[in-house]
Design an enzyme around this catalytic site. Structure first.
Site, short mmCIF file in Angstrom:
data_model
loop_
_atom_site.label_atom_id
_atom_site.label_comp_id
_atom_site.label_asym_id
_atom_site.label_seq_id
_atom_site.Cartn_x
_atom_site.Cartn_y
_atom_site.Cartn_z
N CYS A 122 24.86 43.91 47.09
CA CYS A 122 25.46 44.82 48.06
C CYS A 122 24.44 45.80 48.66
O CYS A 122 23.27 45.80 48.30
CB CYS A 122 26.61 45.57 47.39
N SER A 470 28.99 53.56 59.68
CA SER A 470 28.90 52.15 59.30
C SER A 470 28.09 51.36 60.32
O SER A 470 28.06 51.67 61.51
CB SER A 470 30.31 51.57 59.20
#
Length: 600
Positions: A122, A470
């Site tokens: 991740c 993001s």
């Protein structure tokens, strides 16, 4: 093979204690003198990103033993942006990167292990693994562990990023959410990282572009034959690195960092790669200003790929077209091809074996998707230390926005202002006090941007913040990671309502149109006394974190002693019995290779 620092005298207290511990684990006595390789595992039940890592460890141990090495698995914290962003408005996310680095140091340096293979999954694991490699400077290979099979790849309606976007919009508009649960159930169909060119896949590509992963390692489908082939080649590579005593600071240099910057610009990678690459440079003792590299090379580097969310192509199509290896092949005229990699080959030698661009999913530098940078670093009177914007591929504009400021202390306050009418078309929303030390930990503003999108204001209201957002955000004009941040008495902290802000993406500027005398007479920003930091990790982070110009690394020394213009001096880790001091690679900032003629 050089002397191994892990081998203590068999009659010393430490040597005897190790034998007792490791023989109790069933390790044969003859293996105790072999090179000891840490398998850095971030396995966790918190997210699908990590679900397959334990299986990789089992195979990797067998591979390493076959090369005459002794594998020893260690574990670290395993953050997920979708899961561990719930507490304290997501402020644990960036600090967890540095917590992983410290986890690795405590285990590998504490035990004086000889090398590392890092299973990267991740968003924060890959930068952390590369930072730890630079800090500890023991032979290291990074293994990108692949992306998840998504609903979109199977002809269904959504992947996890699409679900996230729809849910955020529904929270603002009050739209029915009946279908969201079904979409969520179909979004992720296997283990691995998010299936787009967001931070995780971007950082996997960075590892390969730096030379710290084997060629062709990224992107790759999780649990595919190509992933398992990469695992096997990584085991062979670490054995070779140990034998030749090649270390991360031999590989991570000003030239390889410039190569990684070029690669991110060519694929429209995540804006988060800027601060992560700067942190990797700092931890590796490389004197280079990554922010300025993105700023200057962005105007010289063509866009060769347009993968979701930047463009129409799925990550699967990008991998099938050759992935990172093909991008490096096509970029080679702009790269430092003599940089070495973990396989012992140079970048040029590895690129020579990659397939050429197909002209559709991956294009050549002679026929790119565009020449405007997908990642724009801006400077100006509002962001003298830099700020960053993410743009779509191709970029339809607008590239200029000038309007009055509306100042907010939290994203929730800014979202509420959309509905109340305080924030109107033509305004510049300023969300401040949420930078690395102001939050502390860096606040997330994505929800505000999605709220603008849901209300049809994505191109009518600009955002300027010292927080982050993001990698999904690439519509409208959103400027993040403004430096110096408000809490460090940056100009952002002295902005008042109705001050005029001018953003010019084409010129790479973000300016506050307020007279300097007026600005300096204003009171500096002070973080609110009632910030919820929990009295634990985030408070410690606030005391140690350095500015974004230093990659937001942790250090108890003043920033000036850690890095200059985004550069750092780093001290090699202490040595002990069986090892010898190894100085840092002295690498000055080098000019990037000249761009190809047609993109000059």
């Amino acid at each position: 093979m050089p002397a191994l620092r892990s081998n203590f005298s068999p009659t010393s207290a430490l040597g005897i204690a190790r034998r007792a511990q490791w023989r109790a684990l069933g390790i044969p006595a003859e293996d105790l003198v072999k090179p000891k390789v840490a398998i850095v595992n971030t396995s966790s039940d918190l997210a699908a990103c990590y679900a397959h890592l334990d299986d990789i460890v089992t195979v990797l141990k067998k591979e390493l033993r076959g090369h005459g090495l002794l594998p020893l698995e260690i574990r670290t914290v395993a953050p997920s942006d979708f899961v561990t962003s719930a507490g304290r408005a997501g402020r644990y996310i960036l600090p967890s990167r540095d917590l992983i680095v410290n986890d690795i140091e405590a285990a590998v340096e504490g035990a004086q292990l000889d090398a590392m293979i890092c299973l990267s999954s991740c968003d924060k694991t890959t930068p952390a693994h590369l930072m730890a490699a630079g800090r500890l400077n023991v032979p290291t290979v990074v293994v990108p562990c692949g992306y998840q099979n998504s609903g979109l790849a199977e002809g269904r309606e959504a992947d996890v990023e699409e679900v996230f976007l729809l849910a955020a919009q529904a929270a603002v508009t009050g739209a029915p959410t009946d279908e969201l649960a079904d979409l969520a159930d179909d979004a992720i169909l296997g283990p691995g990282v998010c299936s787009g060119m967001a931070t995780a896949n971007s950082m996997h590509l960075v590892a390969e572009a730096l030379g710290m992963a084997v060629s062709g390692a990224a992107p790759v489908r999780a649990n595919s034959e190509r992933m398992w082939d990469g695992v096997g080649r990584a085991a062979a590579a670490i054995a070779d690195l140990i034998g030749r005593d090649v270390r991360p600071r031999d590989i991570i240099t000003a030239g390889s960092i410039a190569n990684a910057v070029r690669t991110m610009l060519a694929v429209g990678g995540s804006m988060n790669t800027i601060k992560h690459l700067q942190a990797i440079a700092v931890e590796s003792g490389v004197e280079v200003d990554v922010w300025e590299l993105f700023r200057t090379l962005g105007r010289e580097t063509p866009l060769l790929a347009a993968v979701r969310p930047n463009g129409p192509w799925l990550i699967e199509r990008f991998e099938d077209a050759g992935g990172g290896a093909t991008v490096l092949r096509e970029l080679l005229p702009l790269l430092d091809g003599e940089q070495i990699t973990v396989t012992g080959e140079t970048v040029a030698q590895s690129a020579d074996r990659a397939r050429p661009a197909d002209g559709e999913v991956i294009r050549s530098i002679a026929d790119p998707f565009g020449t405007d940078p997908a990642i724009s670093v801006l400077r100006g009177t509002l962001a003298p230390g830099g700020a960053v914007a993410k743009r779509p591929v191709p970029d339809p504009g607008p590239h200029r926005f000038t309007g009055p400021a509306r100042v907010f202390g939290t994203r929730e306050e800014a979202i509420a202002a959309i509905g109340s009418g305080r924030l109107r078309r033509g305004d510049v929303a300023v969300i401040r006090g949420i930078g690395v030390s102001g939050a502390p930990g860096m606040g997330l503003t994505s929800a505000f941007i999605f709220a603008l999108h849901a209300r049809g204001l994505a191109h009518e209201v600009a955002l300027v913040t010292d927080g982050q957002f993001s990698g999904l955000v690439n519509q409208g004009i959103s400027i993040g990671e403004v430096s110096p941040e408000a809490a460090a008495d940056g100009p952002l902290g002295r902005v008042r309502d109705d001050d005029v802000i001018d953003i010019d993406l084409a010129q790479g500027r973000v300016d506050l149109l307020v007279d300097e005398e007026i600005l300096s007479a204003r009171e500096p920003y002070r973080p609110p006394a009632d910030r919820d930091t929990g009295g634990g990790m985030l408070d410690q982070y606030e005391q140690l974190v350095q500015p974004l110009s230093c990659g937001a690394v942790l250090c108890s020394r003043p920033a000036a002693s850690v890095c200059g213009a985004g550069a750092a001096a780093s001290t090699p880790p202490p040595t002990s019995e069986g090892s010898s001091p190894r100085p840092a690679t002295a690498t000055a900032t080098a000019p990037a290779p000249a761009p190809a003629k047609e993109h000059a």
